[in-house]
Design a protein around this motif. Structure first.
Motif, PDB file in Angstrom:
ATOM      1  N   LYS A 162     -10.087  28.402  38.309  1.00  0.00           N
ATOM      2  CA  LYS A 162     -10.078  28.485  39.916  1.00  0.00           C
ATOM      3  C   LYS A 162      -9.336  29.782  40.463  1.00  0.00           C
ATOM      4  O   LYS A 162      -9.070  29.989  41.821  1.00  0.00           O
ATOM      5  CB  LYS A 162      -9.875  26.986  39.967  1.00  0.00           C
ATOM      6  N   TYR A 163      -8.029  30.193  39.991  1.00  0.00           N
ATOM      7  CA  TYR A 163      -6.883  31.356  40.493  1.00  0.00           C
ATOM      8  C   TYR A 163      -7.857  32.228  41.010  1.00  0.00           C
ATOM      9  O   TYR A 163      -8.685  32.894  41.074  1.00  0.00           O
ATOM     10  CB  TYR A 163      -5.708  31.578  39.827  1.00  0.00           C
ATOM     11  N   LYS A 164      -7.630  32.379  42.528  1.00  0.00           N
ATOM     12  CA  LYS A 164      -7.840  33.600  42.867  1.00  0.00           C
ATOM     13  C   LYS A 164      -7.609  34.954  42.999  1.00  0.00           C
ATOM     14  O   LYS A 164      -8.734  35.844  43.198  1.00  0.00           O
ATOM     15  CB  LYS A 164      -7.595  33.037  44.402  1.00  0.00           C
ATOM     16  N   TYR A 165      -6.459  35.177  43.037  1.00  0.00           N
ATOM     17  CA  TYR A 165      -6.472  36.300  42.239  1.00  0.00           C
ATOM     18  C   TYR A 165      -5.893  36.721  40.933  1.00  0.00           C
ATOM     19  O   TYR A 165      -5.086  37.849  40.916  1.00  0.00           O
ATOM     20  CB  TYR A 165      -4.498  36.667  43.590  1.00  0.00           C
ATOM     21  N   PRO A 166      -6.338  36.697  40.208  1.00  0.00           N
ATOM     22  CA  PRO A 166      -6.481  37.662  38.814  1.00  0.00           C
ATOM     23  C   PRO A 166      -6.139  38.717  39.038  1.00  0.00           C
ATOM     24  O   PRO A 166      -5.125  39.251  38.556  1.00  0.00           O
ATOM     25  CB  PRO A 166      -7.575  37.245  38.233  1.00  0.00           C
ATOM     26  N   HIS A 167      -6.447  39.907  39.750  1.00  0.00           N
ATOM     27  CA  HIS A 167      -6.494  41.493  39.596  1.00  0.00           C
ATOM     28  C   HIS A 167      -5.316  41.198  40.393  1.00  0.00           C
ATOM     29  O   HIS A 167      -4.411  42.957  39.391  1.00  0.00           O
ATOM     30  CB  HIS A 167      -7.605  42.371  40.340  1.00  0.00           C
ATOM     31  N   SER A 168      -5.016  41.260  40.908  1.00  0.00           N
ATOM     32  CA  SER A 168      -3.876  41.143  42.500  1.00  0.00           C
ATOM     33  C   SER A 168      -2.927  41.041  41.421  1.00  0.00           C
ATOM     34  O   SER A 168      -1.912  41.980  41.010  1.00  0.00           O
ATOM     35  CB  SER A 168      -4.185  40.939  44.026  1.00  0.00           C
ATOM     36  N   LEU A 169      -2.577  39.444  41.142  1.00  0.00           N
ATOM     37  CA  LEU A 169      -1.585  39.307  39.998  1.00  0.00           C
ATOM     38  C   LEU A 169      -1.240  39.842  39.150  1.00  0.00           C
ATOM     39  O   LEU A 169       0.178  40.830  38.050  1.00  0.00           O
ATOM     40  CB  LEU A 169      -2.021  38.130  39.713  1.00  0.00           C
ATOM     41  N   ALA A 170      -2.474  40.409  38.055  1.00  0.00           N
ATOM     42  CA  ALA A 170      -2.189  42.139  37.352  1.00  0.00           C
ATOM     43  C   ALA A 170      -2.026  42.654  37.213  1.00  0.00           C
ATOM     44  O   ALA A 170      -0.945  42.995  36.278  1.00  0.00           O
ATOM     45  CB  ALA A 170      -3.817  41.158  36.128  1.00  0.00           C
ATOM     46  N   THR A 171      -2.157  43.513  38.085  1.00  0.00           N
ATOM     47  CA  THR A 171      -1.483  44.362  38.459  1.00  0.00           C
ATOM     48  C   THR A 171      -0.225  44.427  38.989  1.00  0.00           C
ATOM     49  O   THR A 171       0.975  45.306  38.740  1.00  0.00           O
ATOM     50  CB  THR A 171      -2.829  45.377  39.223  1.00  0.00           C
ATOM     51  N   SER A 172      -0.034  43.695  39.899  1.00  0.00           N
ATOM     52  CA  SER A 172       1.145  43.245  40.629  1.00  0.00           C
ATOM     53  C   SER A 172       2.193  42.453  38.584  1.00  0.00           C
ATOM     54  O   SER A 172       3.212  43.277  39.321  1.00  0.00           O
ATOM     55  CB  SER A 172       1.160  41.852  40.917  1.00  0.00           C
ATOM     56  N   ILE A 173       1.707  42.433  37.857  1.00  0.00           N
ATOM     57  CA  ILE A 173       2.868  42.405  36.531  1.00  0.00           C
ATOM     58  C   ILE A 173       2.790  43.257  35.822  1.00  0.00           C
ATOM     59  O   ILE A 173       4.562  43.669  35.731  1.00  0.00           O
ATOM     60  CB  ILE A 173       2.728  41.001  36.095  1.00  0.00           C
ATOM     61  N   ILE A 174       2.170  44.232  35.971  1.00  0.00           N
ATOM     62  CA  ILE A 174       1.913  45.724  35.783  1.00  0.00           C
ATOM     63  C   ILE A 174       3.452  46.431  36.449  1.00  0.00           C
ATOM     64  O   ILE A 174       3.899  46.968  35.855  1.00  0.00           O
ATOM     65  CB  ILE A 174       0.805  46.594  35.054  1.00  0.00           C
ATOM     66  N   GLU A 175       3.424  46.469  37.761  1.00  0.00           N
ATOM     67  CA  GLU A 175       4.017  47.173  38.096  1.00  0.00           C
ATOM     68  C   GLU A 175       5.128  46.848  38.474  1.00  0.00           C
ATOM     69  O   GLU A 175       6.192  47.412  38.479  1.00  0.00           O
ATOM     70  CB  GLU A 175       3.065  47.271  39.975  1.00  0.00           C
ATOM     71  N   MET A 176       5.791  45.042  38.681  1.00  0.00           N
ATOM     72  CA  MET A 176       6.645  44.872  38.716  1.00  0.00           C
ATOM     73  C   MET A 176       7.133  45.035  37.507  1.00  0.00           C
ATOM     74  O   MET A 176       8.448  45.323  37.000  1.00  0.00           O
ATOM     75  CB  MET A 176       6.917  43.168  39.058  1.00  0.00           C
ATOM     76  N   ALA A 177       6.239  45.670  36.116  1.00  0.00           N
ATOM     77  CA  ALA A 177       7.531  44.630  34.883  1.00  0.00           C
ATOM     78  C   ALA A 177       7.873  46.166  34.820  1.00  0.00           C
ATOM     79  O   ALA A 177       9.498  46.524  34.994  1.00  0.00           O
ATOM     80  CB  ALA A 177       6.466  44.828  33.931  1.00  0.00           C
ATOM     81  N   HIS A 178       7.825  47.403  35.969  1.00  0.00           N
ATOM     82  CA  HIS A 178       7.636  48.648  35.307  1.00  0.00           C
ATOM     83  C   HIS A 178       9.418  49.082  36.721  1.00  0.00           C
ATOM     84  O   HIS A 178      10.311  49.443  36.930  1.00  0.00           O
ATOM     85  CB  HIS A 178       7.138  49.879  36.087  1.00  0.00           C
ATOM     86  N   SER A 179       8.903  48.365  37.273  1.00  0.00           N
ATOM     87  CA  SER A 179       9.688  48.957  38.819  1.00  0.00           C
ATOM     88  C   SER A 179      10.809  47.585  38.808  1.00  0.00           C
ATOM     89  O   SER A 179      11.739  48.730  39.185  1.00  0.00           O
ATOM     90  CB  SER A 179       8.870  48.377  40.118  1.00  0.00           C
ATOM     91  N   GLN A 180      10.906  47.408  38.355  1.00  0.00           N
ATOM     92  CA  GLN A 180      11.916  46.250  38.686  1.00  0.00           C
ATOM     93  C   GLN A 180      12.873  46.937  37.501  1.00  0.00           C
ATOM     94  O   GLN A 180      14.442  46.404  37.570  1.00  0.00           O
ATOM     95  CB  GLN A 180      12.037  43.996  38.066  1.00  0.00           C
ATOM     96  N   LYS A 181      12.763  46.875  36.263  1.00  0.00           N
ATOM     97  CA  LYS A 181      13.284  47.843  35.811  1.00  0.00           C
ATOM     98  C   LYS A 181      13.792  49.040  35.772  1.00  0.00           C
ATOM     99  O   LYS A 181      15.233  49.429  35.778  1.00  0.00           O
ATOM    100  CB  LYS A 181      12.443  47.744  33.710  1.00  0.00           C
ATOM    101  N   PHE A 182      13.307  49.780  36.662  1.00  0.00           N
ATOM    102  CA  PHE A 182      14.186  50.885  37.573  1.00  0.00           C
ATOM    103  C   PHE A 182      14.701  50.799  38.241  1.00  0.00           C
ATOM    104  O   PHE A 182      16.031  50.827  38.073  1.00  0.00           O
ATOM    105  CB  PHE A 182      12.419  51.568  38.207  1.00  0.00           C
ATOM    106  N   PHE A 183      14.705  49.890  39.014  1.00  0.00           N
ATOM    107  CA  PHE A 183      16.092  48.822  40.225  1.00  0.00           C
ATOM    108  C   PHE A 183      17.321  48.890  39.048  1.00  0.00           C
ATOM    109  O   PHE A 183      18.185  49.068  40.004  1.00  0.00           O
ATOM    110  CB  PHE A 183      15.334  47.880  41.362  1.00  0.00           C
ATOM    111  N   MET A 184      16.826  47.963  38.260  1.00  0.00           N
ATOM    112  CA  MET A 184      17.844  47.659  37.534  1.00  0.00           C
ATOM    113  C   MET A 184      18.718  48.389  37.279  1.00  0.00           C
ATOM    114  O   MET A 184      19.955  48.406  37.293  1.00  0.00           O
ATOM    115  CB  MET A 184      17.310  46.604  36.346  1.00  0.00           C
ATOM    116  N   GLN A 185      18.484  50.070  37.110  1.00  0.00           N
ATOM    117  CA  GLN A 185      19.124  50.364  36.445  1.00  0.00           C
ATOM    118  C   GLN A 185      19.578  51.555  36.791  1.00  0.00           C
ATOM    119  O   GLN A 185      20.481  52.320  37.171  1.00  0.00           O
ATOM    120  CB  GLN A 185      17.994  51.660  35.497  1.00  0.00           C
ATOM    121  N   ASN A 186      18.757  51.581  38.536  1.00  0.00           N
ATOM    122  CA  ASN A 186      19.282  53.085  39.927  1.00  0.00           C
ATOM    123  C   ASN A 186      19.614  52.102  40.473  1.00  0.00           C
ATOM    124  O   ASN A 186      20.548  52.524  41.590  1.00  0.00           O
ATOM    125  CB  ASN A 186      18.511  53.994  40.113  1.00  0.00           C
TER     126      ASN A 186
END
Lengths: 218, 218
Positions: A162-186
């Motif tokens: 029933k969750y309405k945003y599976p694709h957006s959530l999936a994409t966000s997880i992938i994006e955030m996994a990388h962007s948060q690591k980048f921000f953490m470092q920089n």
DNA sequence: TTATTTATGATAGTTTTACTATCATTTTAA
DNA sequence: TTAAAATGATAGTAAAACTATCATAAATAA
């Protein structure tokens, strides 16, 4: 790999593999803007023209290595979730794989996955942030990324149909996994993570957020 | 605006304002990679050297307009949340502002906010995805973005002081608001949104996710 | 009002990037 | 062993990303 990405398949020759291997090293070292085929040619001890026989331009080469990375990540995801029999575990494992500190996989001798992961973190977005996204998309250059995203979205939908945003959530997880690591470092003030071993990790941030979002109430 | 971003303040002269105004138009039209000071000079009917008297290089100019955008967004956030007296409403309003389709603000005659928002969506990440992030950060070039993120993080902490990831969540909301819009326009299969009027909007995706994540149980 | 600073315009020049072209030589495959 | 394919060596071009110089116009201070 998508054949439209290259003029000559770099996997098939010594020079080709050296081009890939040294591109990863050099892009990581000097950044994609400063990276040129001339400099790369020096590294692989060939000539500029030699590199141009494999790739039309440096953007195609970036797409190639970024696509390689996403294909590799999807393979890891399939491999490690394959034996899990419930969606919750599959999602948790996927997040762990995406958020983890990647280590070099010695099975692939000419590709250093650890460095490749760094490149995807700091240069990956440049593969689609161009005026020619539409054509590149038509040529299926983003298929590996989309496949990975769709797979994770599938697990999310399996967990809660029933969750309405599976694709957006999936994409966000992938994006955030990388962007948060980048921000953490920089730009660490943009995050709540420190390099020190803490229980506040990108992994737990993403896991908490994901399950809060998709819990059966929603 | 941070004075280290420019050599001569573009706000102070007709030529300076034309440089900003036409940069926004031109970057949006041809993309940041193809954008050059020579082409810009033609647009503003001046010379290449003329543009170089205002900005050291095109990356500084990008930082200038991106910083301008984030400062403007923070101003809007302050303005519209100022009269709200609870954190929940402030967060909802903030997400609405960040996820909304930006319209041109006629109060600023030489800056088109609508186009500027498009640029931040498709070129904004290039302002920090460089090998000189560290120096740029030292020079405080990312302060407007950090300020906006910190403000939203503050609202999140006010809503739930026990939530462990206020900064990461705030940054993620800002990033996702833009990246989801970009994907919606260019790689729609990565999202659950369509251009048609639907109740599945970037705004509701972000709002749902945010409140799920920070609800007092967490 | 004049003198002087400051901004702009016009032009030219340099190095590097991002290619394309040609031809000889080496390697590989039939 | 011969033809095809891949590579190396070299050269060349257009544009990008600057830097420099000098004349002129506009603003400002004395």
């Amino acid at each position: 790999m998508n054949e439209k990405l290259f003029l000559r398949n770099p996997e098939d020759s010594e020079l080709g593999r050296k081009i890939i291997s040294n591109s990863i090293q050099l892009i990581n070292k000097i950044g994609f803007e400063a990276f040129t085929f001339k400099k790369l040619a020096t590294e692989v001890q060939s000539t500029e023209a030699g590199v141009y026989r494999y790739f039309e331009n440096k953007h195609r080469l970036l797409l190639y290595i970024v696509d390689w990375y996403w294909s590799w990540q999807e393979y890891r995801l399939i491999f490690h979730t394959h034996n899990l029999n419930n969606a919750e575990e599959k999602i948790k494992k996927s997040i762990r794989i995406l958020a983890a500190q990647v280590e070099d996989d010695i099975a692939t001798d000419y590709i250093n996955e650890k460095i490749l992961c760094e490149i995807v973190m700091s240069e990956g977005a440049k593969s689609f942030l161009t005026k020619h996204v539409a054509e590149d998309n038509k040529a299926k250059f983003f298929k590996p990324y989309k496949d990975l995203s769709a797979r994770l979205a599938g697990y999310i939908s399996a967990y809660n149909p029933k969750y309405k945003y599976p694709h957006s959530l999936a994409t966000s997880i992938i994006e955030m996994a990388h962007s948060q690591k980048f921000f953490m470092q920089n730009l660490p003030s943009l995050t709540d993570f420190t390099n020190a071993k803490s229980n506040r990790t990108v992994n737990s941030f993403l896991e908490d957020m994901t399950f809060a979002a998709i819990s059966p109430g929603n």
